[in-house]
Design a protein around this motif. Structure first.
Motif, PDB file in Angstrom:
ATOM      1  N   ILE A 160      19.946 134.299  25.803  1.00  0.00           N
ATOM      2  CA  ILE A 160      20.514 134.955  24.438  1.00  0.00           C
ATOM      3  C   ILE A 160      20.915 133.520  24.354  1.00  0.00           C
ATOM      4  CG2 ILE A 160      22.643 135.712  23.852  1.00  0.00           C
ATOM      5  CD1 ILE A 160      22.909 138.064  25.134  1.00  0.00           C
TER       6      ILE A 160
ATOM      7  N   ARG B 193      19.317 132.249  19.843  1.00  0.00           N
ATOM      8  CA  ARG B 193      20.945 132.965  18.992  1.00  0.00           C
ATOM      9  C   ARG B 193      20.091 132.797  18.134  1.00  0.00           C
ATOM     10  NH1 ARG B 193      24.943 133.240  21.775  1.00  0.00           N
ATOM     11  NH2 ARG B 193      26.051 131.358  22.932  1.00  0.00           N
ATOM     12  N   GLY B 194      20.826 134.822  16.922  1.00  0.00           N
ATOM     13  CA  GLY B 194      20.069 134.777  15.703  1.00  0.00           C
ATOM     14  C   GLY B 194      18.646 135.290  15.829  1.00  0.00           C
TER      15      GLY B 194
ATOM     16  N   THR C 172      20.016 139.995  19.727  1.00  0.00           N
ATOM     17  CA  THR C 172      20.891 140.479  19.416  1.00  0.00           C
ATOM     18  C   THR C 172      21.627 141.508  20.602  1.00  0.00           C
ATOM     19  OG1 THR C 172      19.455 142.782  18.940  1.00  0.00           O
ATOM     20  CG2 THR C 172      20.317 140.812  16.677  1.00  0.00           C
ATOM     21  N   ALA C 173      21.073 142.032  21.818  1.00  0.00           N
ATOM     22  CA  ALA C 173      21.710 142.148  22.793  1.00  0.00           C
ATOM     23  C   ALA C 173      20.664 141.822  24.433  1.00  0.00           C
ATOM     24  CB  ALA C 173      21.876 143.961  22.671  1.00  0.00           C
TER      25      ALA C 173
ATOM     26  N   THR D  51      16.831 143.416  22.620  1.00  0.00           N
ATOM     27  CA  THR D  51      16.738 144.298  21.547  1.00  0.00           C
ATOM     28  C   THR D  51      16.832 142.253  20.170  1.00  0.00           C
ATOM     29  OG1 THR D  51      18.677 144.323  20.629  1.00  0.00           O
ATOM     30  CG2 THR D  51      18.124 146.077  21.430  1.00  0.00           C
TER      31      THR D  51
ATOM     32  N   SER E  96      16.639 140.521  16.379  1.00  0.00           N
ATOM     33  CA  SER E  96      16.799 140.710  15.027  1.00  0.00           C
ATOM     34  C   SER E  96      15.650 141.346  14.030  1.00  0.00           C
ATOM     35  CB  SER E  96      17.510 139.260  14.618  1.00  0.00           C
ATOM     36  OG  SER E  96      17.859 139.669  13.336  1.00  0.00           O
TER      37      SER E  96
ATOM     38  N   ASP F 293      20.355 144.788  14.451  1.00  0.00           N
ATOM     39  CA  ASP F 293      21.265 144.471  13.891  1.00  0.00           C
ATOM     40  C   ASP F 293      22.501 144.603  14.239  1.00  0.00           C
ATOM     41  OD1 ASP F 293      18.303 144.012  11.435  1.00  0.00           O
ATOM     42  OD2 ASP F 293      18.985 142.440  12.950  1.00  0.00           O
ATOM     43  N   ILE F 294      23.538 143.818  13.827  1.00  0.00           N
ATOM     44  CA  ILE F 294      25.020 143.873  14.224  1.00  0.00           C
ATOM     45  C   ILE F 294      25.396 143.071  13.252  1.00  0.00           C
ATOM     46  CG2 ILE F 294      26.486 143.232  15.715  1.00  0.00           C
ATOM     47  CD1 ILE F 294      24.580 144.651  17.119  1.00  0.00           C
ATOM     48  N   THR F 295      26.488 144.249  12.270  1.00  0.00           N
ATOM     49  CA  THR F 295      26.793 143.975  11.339  1.00  0.00           C
ATOM     50  C   THR F 295      28.235 144.863  11.298  1.00  0.00           C
ATOM     51  OG1 THR F 295      24.950 144.087   9.618  1.00  0.00           O
ATOM     52  CG2 THR F 295      26.960 143.752   8.561  1.00  0.00           C
TER      53      THR F 295
ATOM     54  N   GLY G 127      26.063 148.251  15.002  1.00  0.00           N
ATOM     55  CA  GLY G 127      24.563 148.866  14.953  1.00  0.00           C
ATOM     56  C   GLY G 127      23.803 149.056  13.846  1.00  0.00           C
TER      57      GLY G 127
END
Length: 156
Positions: free
Chosen positions: A87, A91-92, A95-96, A109, A111, A137-139, A143
């Protein structure tokens, strides 16, 4: 709670998993894995890297339902450390990440903005196998998941 407002009783399998988990908490080890009740809701499995200690074997044998000790390829701590490193280095893109179900790989997972080559690139960065859990995608703490790639291949 059930329809009458009472808390449902735990199953013997849940009790066994809880007792073994408690033993793992009270006896920390770098070889420790995790305890799972498999999808059949009847099979309790303890994952352990290397030879399980006598204390673990005793608590497993004392349970009211069969509990199986399976050899894990990696310890939970090894997989968590590998997941954190992946991770941090991606970065980017990732996402997990975390241990897969049977502790044989890191499960990640990606992005939806990650390039098509991201999974292959991430796999080259890890000495531990990497499994794809698809796109997530985390927002704002929520998710949105879609499975554009294969899911976990090791179902324990």
């Amino acid at each position: 709670m059930d329809s009458e407002g009472s808390i449902p009783e735990s199953t013997p399998e849940e009790d066994a998993a809880s007792a073994v988990t408690q033993w793992l908490v009270e006896n920390p080890s770098p070889d420790a894995g995790k305890v799972r009740i498999l999808d059949d809701h009847k099979t309790v499995v303890v994952y352990w890297k290397g030879d399980p200690p006598a204390g673990l074997q005793q608590i497993v044998a004392a349970q009211p339902v069969p509990v199986t000790i399976r050899k894990a390829t990696y310890s939970r701590d090894e997989l968590v450390a590998a997941a954190k490193a992946l991770i941090a280095a991606n970065r980017g893109v990732i996402t997990a990440a975390g241990p897969n179900r049977d502790l044989s790989a890191v499960w990640i997972t990606l992005s939806s903005k990650a390039p098509q080559t991201a999974l292959a690139a991430v796999r080259t960065q890890s000495a531990i196998p990497v499994e794809s859990g698809g796109v997530l995608d985390i927002t704002y703490g929520r998710g949105r998941a879609s499975s554009q790639t294969e899911g976990p291949s090791s179902q324990g």
